[in-house]
Scaffold this active site. Sequence first.
Site, mmCIF file in Angstrom:
data_model
loop_
_atom_site.group_PDB
_atom_site.id
_atom_site.type_symbol
_atom_site.label_atom_id
_atom_site.label_comp_id
_atom_site.label_asym_id
_atom_site.label_seq_id
_atom_site.Cartn_x
_atom_site.Cartn_y
_atom_site.Cartn_z
ATOM 1 N N ARG A 108 81.270 69.585 50.149
ATOM 2 C CA ARG A 108 81.357 68.142 49.843
ATOM 3 C C ARG A 108 81.608 68.692 51.499
ATOM 4 O O ARG A 108 82.990 69.303 51.970
ATOM 5 C CB ARG A 108 82.322 67.956 50.067
ATOM 6 C CG ARG A 108 82.731 66.665 49.592
ATOM 7 C CD ARG A 108 82.970 66.077 48.614
ATOM 8 N NE ARG A 108 83.304 64.252 48.828
ATOM 9 C CZ ARG A 108 82.640 63.122 48.213
ATOM 10 N NH1 ARG A 108 81.449 63.579 47.658
ATOM 11 N NH2 ARG A 108 83.159 62.193 48.684
ATOM 12 N N HIS A 135 73.023 62.503 49.289
ATOM 13 C CA HIS A 135 73.990 62.688 48.132
ATOM 14 C C HIS A 135 73.384 63.053 46.785
ATOM 15 O O HIS A 135 73.548 62.111 45.746
ATOM 16 C CB HIS A 135 75.384 61.256 48.056
ATOM 17 C CG HIS A 135 76.164 62.146 47.159
ATOM 18 N ND1 HIS A 135 76.263 63.246 46.784
ATOM 19 C CD2 HIS A 135 77.154 60.934 46.817
ATOM 20 C CE1 HIS A 135 77.952 62.446 45.660
ATOM 21 N NE2 HIS A 135 78.093 61.457 46.144
ATOM 22 N N GLN A 138 75.280 62.106 43.518
ATOM 23 C CA GLN A 138 75.970 61.404 42.423
ATOM 24 C C GLN A 138 74.376 60.200 41.975
ATOM 25 O O GLN A 138 74.180 59.750 41.597
ATOM 26 C CB GLN A 138 76.084 60.271 44.067
ATOM 27 C CG GLN A 138 76.180 58.497 43.582
ATOM 28 C CD GLN A 138 77.087 58.885 42.387
ATOM 29 O OE1 GLN A 138 78.185 59.335 43.291
ATOM 30 N NE2 GLN A 138 76.595 57.427 41.812
ATOM 31 N N ASP A 226 76.359 49.882 48.684
ATOM 32 C CA ASP A 226 77.411 51.722 48.466
ATOM 33 C C ASP A 226 78.194 50.846 49.683
ATOM 34 O O ASP A 226 78.118 49.099 50.008
ATOM 35 C CB ASP A 226 77.153 52.717 49.373
ATOM 36 C CG ASP A 226 77.618 53.877 48.952
ATOM 37 O OD1 ASP A 226 78.923 53.374 48.847
ATOM 38 O OD2 ASP A 226 77.692 54.835 49.746
ATOM 39 N N CYS A 265 77.798 53.745 43.576
ATOM 40 C CA CYS A 265 78.472 54.692 43.917
ATOM 41 C C CYS A 265 79.608 55.177 43.439
ATOM 42 O O CYS A 265 80.690 55.623 43.637
ATOM 43 C CB CYS A 265 77.821 56.017 44.315
ATOM 44 S SG CYS A 265 78.677 55.644 45.810
ATOM 45 N N ARG A 293 78.858 61.195 36.072
ATOM 46 C CA ARG A 293 79.052 62.382 37.086
ATOM 47 C C ARG A 293 79.158 63.289 36.590
ATOM 48 O O ARG A 293 79.181 63.970 36.958
ATOM 49 C CB ARG A 293 80.557 62.166 38.280
ATOM 50 C CG ARG A 293 80.076 60.870 39.435
ATOM 51 C CD ARG A 293 78.872 61.134 39.934
ATOM 52 N NE ARG A 293 78.676 62.634 40.690
ATOM 53 C CZ ARG A 293 79.484 61.848 42.180
ATOM 54 N NH1 ARG A 293 80.085 61.514 42.743
ATOM 55 N NH2 ARG A 293 79.653 64.149 42.694
#
Length: 308
Positions: A108, A135, A138, A226, A265, A293
Site C-alpha cells: 500500500r 485501488h 476496494q 469518496d 470506500c 473487503r
Amino acid sequence: MTRNFLNLSDAGAEALDAILHDAVTRKAARAHWPKGQVDADAPLAGRVLAMVFEKNSTRTRVSFDVAMRQLGGSAVILEAGSTQLGRGESIADTARVLSRMADAIMLRTDDHAKVEELARHATVPVINGLTDLSHPCQIVADLETVIEHGKSLAGLEWAWLGDGNNVLNSIVEAAGLTGFNLRIGVPDGYDSDPAFIARARSLGARITIERDPAAAVGGADVVVTDTWVSMGQPHAEAKLAAMAPYQVNPALMAHAQPDALFLHCLPAHRGEEVTDAVIDGPASVVWDEAENRIHAQKAILRWTFGQI
C-alpha cells in the site's frame, strides 16, 4: 507464471467474475461464524502474506490480516518507515528478500510505479493494496456488495460524484470488464485518468463525463463518492469549493432510482462529500462494503495462488 493483482485488468473479465463468485459464496458459507474461525477447507494453510504499508490503513490492514487467518494462513505487517525501505533499501532488493520469506506480498503506497517495480523483481504474487493510480481491491468489494444486494452488474447505471481519483480509475476499469455504465460527475479540471476511460470504452462500457451533478445521478442504480482530498494531499480550499456542488445529500440522491445503493470506500468526511442523512440512510450499504473487503481479499488471494 506468477499472478500479480496490480489492477483489475490483470485478472480480466472472466477471472474477475470468478473472483466475485468466490467472494460471495465463501462469505455465505461462513455466516454467523466467529471472525477468526478458519474456513473448512483452509485453502491457504501454511502460506504467509507480507503486508508493506507506506500509507496509513484501517480496512486494508485488518481485512487482509483477517482474510489470511480465515484462509488458514498468516500475515506479517511491515511499516515501511520501520523497515530497511525507510533507510534507502531499493524496492527491488526488498522484493527479492520478501520473496524468500513470504508466499505473497501486498503493498500500500503512493506512486503506482513502486508496486510495478516490486512485481518485476518479486518471485511471488504481488497485490496492490492502494496506489495513487488505482485501488482494485476496494472495487472488488464494491462489486461484491452490489451483487449481494440483488443487482446484476451488466447494464447497471453507476454514478460517481467528486474527484477523479484512484478509486474512480478502478471503477472505470470495472465498468469495462463487467459491462455496467458510468456517469462521472466531476468539476472541470478534476477528471479521471483518460487512459482508463479509453480502455473501458473500447470494451463497450458507456462512460460519460457530467459537469451537472444532478445529470450524473439521474436514474442511477448505484451512487458512489469518496473523499475530495485524498490521503497525503493538502486540504486545498479551492478544490473543496469546486467539489461542493457534488456533495451527495438527500436532494441529490432523489435523482437516482428509488432503490439505488450508496457506496463510499471510507473513511468519510461527513459534511463534505456526503451528509449524515445519506451515509446513515436506507440507501447506504457502506458497512456491508467495508466488511466485504475481507471476502474480496480472500478471493483475490486465492486467485493469485492459482486456486480460482
